[in-house]
Design a protein around this motif. Structure first.
Motif, short mmCIF file in Angstrom:
data_model
loop_
_atom_site.label_atom_id
_atom_site.label_comp_id
_atom_site.label_asym_id
_atom_site.label_seq_id
_atom_site.Cartn_x
_atom_site.Cartn_y
_atom_site.Cartn_z
N THR A 189 60.59 37.20 44.63
CA THR A 189 59.59 37.39 45.68
C THR A 189 60.03 38.48 46.66
O THR A 189 59.27 39.41 46.96
CB THR A 189 59.36 36.08 46.45
OG1 THR A 189 58.95 35.06 45.54
CG2 THR A 189 58.28 36.26 47.51
N PHE A 193 58.21 42.19 46.76
CA PHE A 193 57.48 42.67 47.94
C PHE A 193 58.11 43.94 48.51
O PHE A 193 57.41 44.83 48.99
CB PHE A 193 57.40 41.59 49.00
CG PHE A 193 56.22 40.67 48.83
CD1 PHE A 193 54.93 41.10 49.15
CD2 PHE A 193 56.38 39.39 48.34
CE1 PHE A 193 53.84 40.26 48.98
CE2 PHE A 193 55.30 38.54 48.16
CZ PHE A 193 54.01 38.99 48.48
N CYS A 224 53.99 38.37 43.83
CA CYS A 224 52.94 37.40 44.15
C CYS A 224 53.07 36.11 43.34
O CYS A 224 52.81 35.02 43.86
CB CYS A 224 51.56 38.04 43.96
SG CYS A 224 51.22 39.36 45.14
N ALA A 334 49.84 37.10 48.75
CA ALA A 334 49.70 36.96 47.30
C ALA A 334 48.30 36.49 46.93
O ALA A 334 47.69 36.99 45.97
CB ALA A 334 50.75 35.98 46.77
N TYR A 337 45.89 39.32 47.33
CA TYR A 337 46.06 40.32 46.27
C TYR A 337 45.41 39.86 44.96
O TYR A 337 44.69 40.63 44.31
CB TYR A 337 47.54 40.60 46.04
CG TYR A 337 47.80 41.60 44.94
CD1 TYR A 337 47.46 42.94 45.09
CD2 TYR A 337 48.35 41.20 43.72
CE1 TYR A 337 47.69 43.87 44.08
CE2 TYR A 337 48.57 42.11 42.70
CZ TYR A 337 48.25 43.45 42.88
OH TYR A 337 48.46 44.35 41.87
#
Length: 443
Positions: A189, A193, A224, A334, A337
């Motif tokens: 994660t 990102f 995500c 997330a 998105y």
């Protein structure tokens, strides 16, 4: 600064830097392997260029991770000799296996970096996958050693002696699965990102859009998915901590009094002198449910923990709140998105979404660091939970404060060098890869 505080500070500093280097080094190879696979299947030069660019980043972080990891290995023996004297024979196996995984990773990375146009294309791709798998295995094995410190197993402790040692049982202790799962998802994660955010920034600057859009999509998907799964692993970890380390759970939630049912606190200012928390939002029964799966169950507070076994509440609580707060924010990004992908919207038209990823660049690593603060500070005053206190393990050697200052200088210098190399690598992308990536993809 006394020697005990200096030793703890030096270890914290070393771990704080190494955890970022190692997480990037164990996750980036998977991004690289996906891009490489796409190039092999589509013959699209954009993916080849992304793979080559990312491989240079992997090499940088492999080198820095090796340096910082080696320093940590020496520090364990130099700063905590009593700990290594007793713990070494018990949890030495995961460290030995981690060394093996590291060597496999190094060999595979060498094949990958120098194998372009020399090896079979699929074998070349396979070596990149080996880099990722062995790096991930290294991370899991190190976490297994740390989880043993939180959940000692594989020995009998009688009359101050460690007997009937079972290294396999020590490595596969009760905490290793929950900690390893949570750590791996956090690494994917945070790194996802960060990488996606850098490429989003380049897209917003209209710099080589085809290259950065393809790179962004790969990193964003990993990020995500990790953000969506992280709350599930967090729930597993919380229930595990509630069983094994009630003092840590009480510190995480700033629960001073045993309650049935126990509320979940959001935010709040901790006053450790009078054992109170002010300005917090309370959700009735939520902590009981998160800890035991029952809204009416009892949760042990600090009032049931002996004074000399209580961890620092304020720093543990603030770190936990930081981790959970950032995790919730990344989860929201997330969801937005994936909703955008579901609606088949053009990312280039959603500049606000790209800006959200840019703002999220440091957030995953802040949450990662906060999580390790919870793990390590919440275990205090134990270096081996319930067996050996941290003060009992520290070196008697004087002058540790000077060592802390020297190591601080080294790590800060190393970080500056890494930042410079990454900045130069990002700046060189348009020059190196612009010719073959002039067409912008639809997404």
């Amino acid at each position: 600064m006394d020697d005990f505080l200096a030793a703890r500070s030096q270890m914290a500093l070393s771990l704080g830097f190494h955890i970022i280097f190692s997480c990037i080094g164990m996750v980036m190879p998977f991004f690289m392997a996906v891009s490489h696979y796409k190039w092999l299947k589509t013959n699209d030069e954009v993916y080849k260029n992304v793979t080559k660019a990312w491989s240079k980043g992997v090499a940088i972080f492999f080198a820095t991770g090796a340096v910082s990891g080696t320093m940590l290995s020496f520090e364990l023996g130099l700063l905590w000799p009593k700990f290594m004297e007793h713990a070494g024979p018990i949890f030495g196996m995961p460290f030995s296996l981690e060394g093996t995984a590291f060597f496999i990773e190094a060999i595979a990375l060498g094949f990958f970096l120098y194998g372009w146009n020399k090896l079979n294309k699929w074998f070349h791709w396979f070596t990149g996958m080996v880099v990722g798998v062995s790096g991930l295995a290294s991370g899991i094995l190190v976490v297994a050693a740390n989880s043993w410190m939180n959940s000692p197993a594989g020995f009998d402790f009688e009359n101050g002696k460690y007997l009937n040692i079972d290294p396999i049982q020590a490595m596969l202790n009760k905490a290793w699965f929950s900690q390893a799962l949570h750590m791996c998802l956090a690494a994917f994660t945070a790194t996802g990102f960060a990488v996606a955010g850098v490429h989003a920034l380049m897209i917003l600057r209209n710099s080589n859009k085809a290259f950065h859009l393809n790179a962004f999509k790969i990193a964003a998907i990993f990020a995500c998915i990790g953000a969506l799964l992280q709350p599930l692993s967090g729930d597993i970890s919380a229930k595990d901590v509630a069983k094994r380390q009630p003092a840590k759970l009480a510190a995480m939630e700033a629960l001073y009094k045993t309650q049935k049912p126990a509320p979940l606190l959001i935010g709040g200012i901790v006053n450790e002198k009078d054992s109170t928390v002010k300005m917090a939002i309370e959700i009735p029964g939520a902590l009981s449910f998160l800890a035991h799966g029952d809204f009416k169950s009892e949760v042990k507070g600090m009032d049931q923990i002996p004074k000399n076994e209580q961890p620092p509440v304020a720093i543990t609580h603030y770190a936990f709140q930081t981790m959970v707060g950032i995790g919730t924010l990344l989860l929201l990004i997330a969801l937005i998105y994936f909703f955008t992908l579901f609606k088949k919207k053009l990312l280039t038209e959603k500049r606000w979404l790209l800006k959200m990823f840019v703002l999220a660049i440091p957030l995953g690593y802040i949450a990662l660091e906060a999580g390790w603060v919870v793990t390590e500070v919440g275990r205090q005053p134990w270096i081996i939970y319930g067996i050996m206190r941290t003060k009992e393990a520290v070196t008697p050697m004087p002058g540790i404060a000077y060592s802390f200052y020297i190591f601080s200088t080294i790590y800060v210098s190393l970080s500056i060098v890494v930042a410079f190399l990454l900045y130069r690598q990002i700046k060189m992308v348009p020059v190196l890869y612009n010719k073959s990536t002039t067409n912008t993809p639809n997404q």
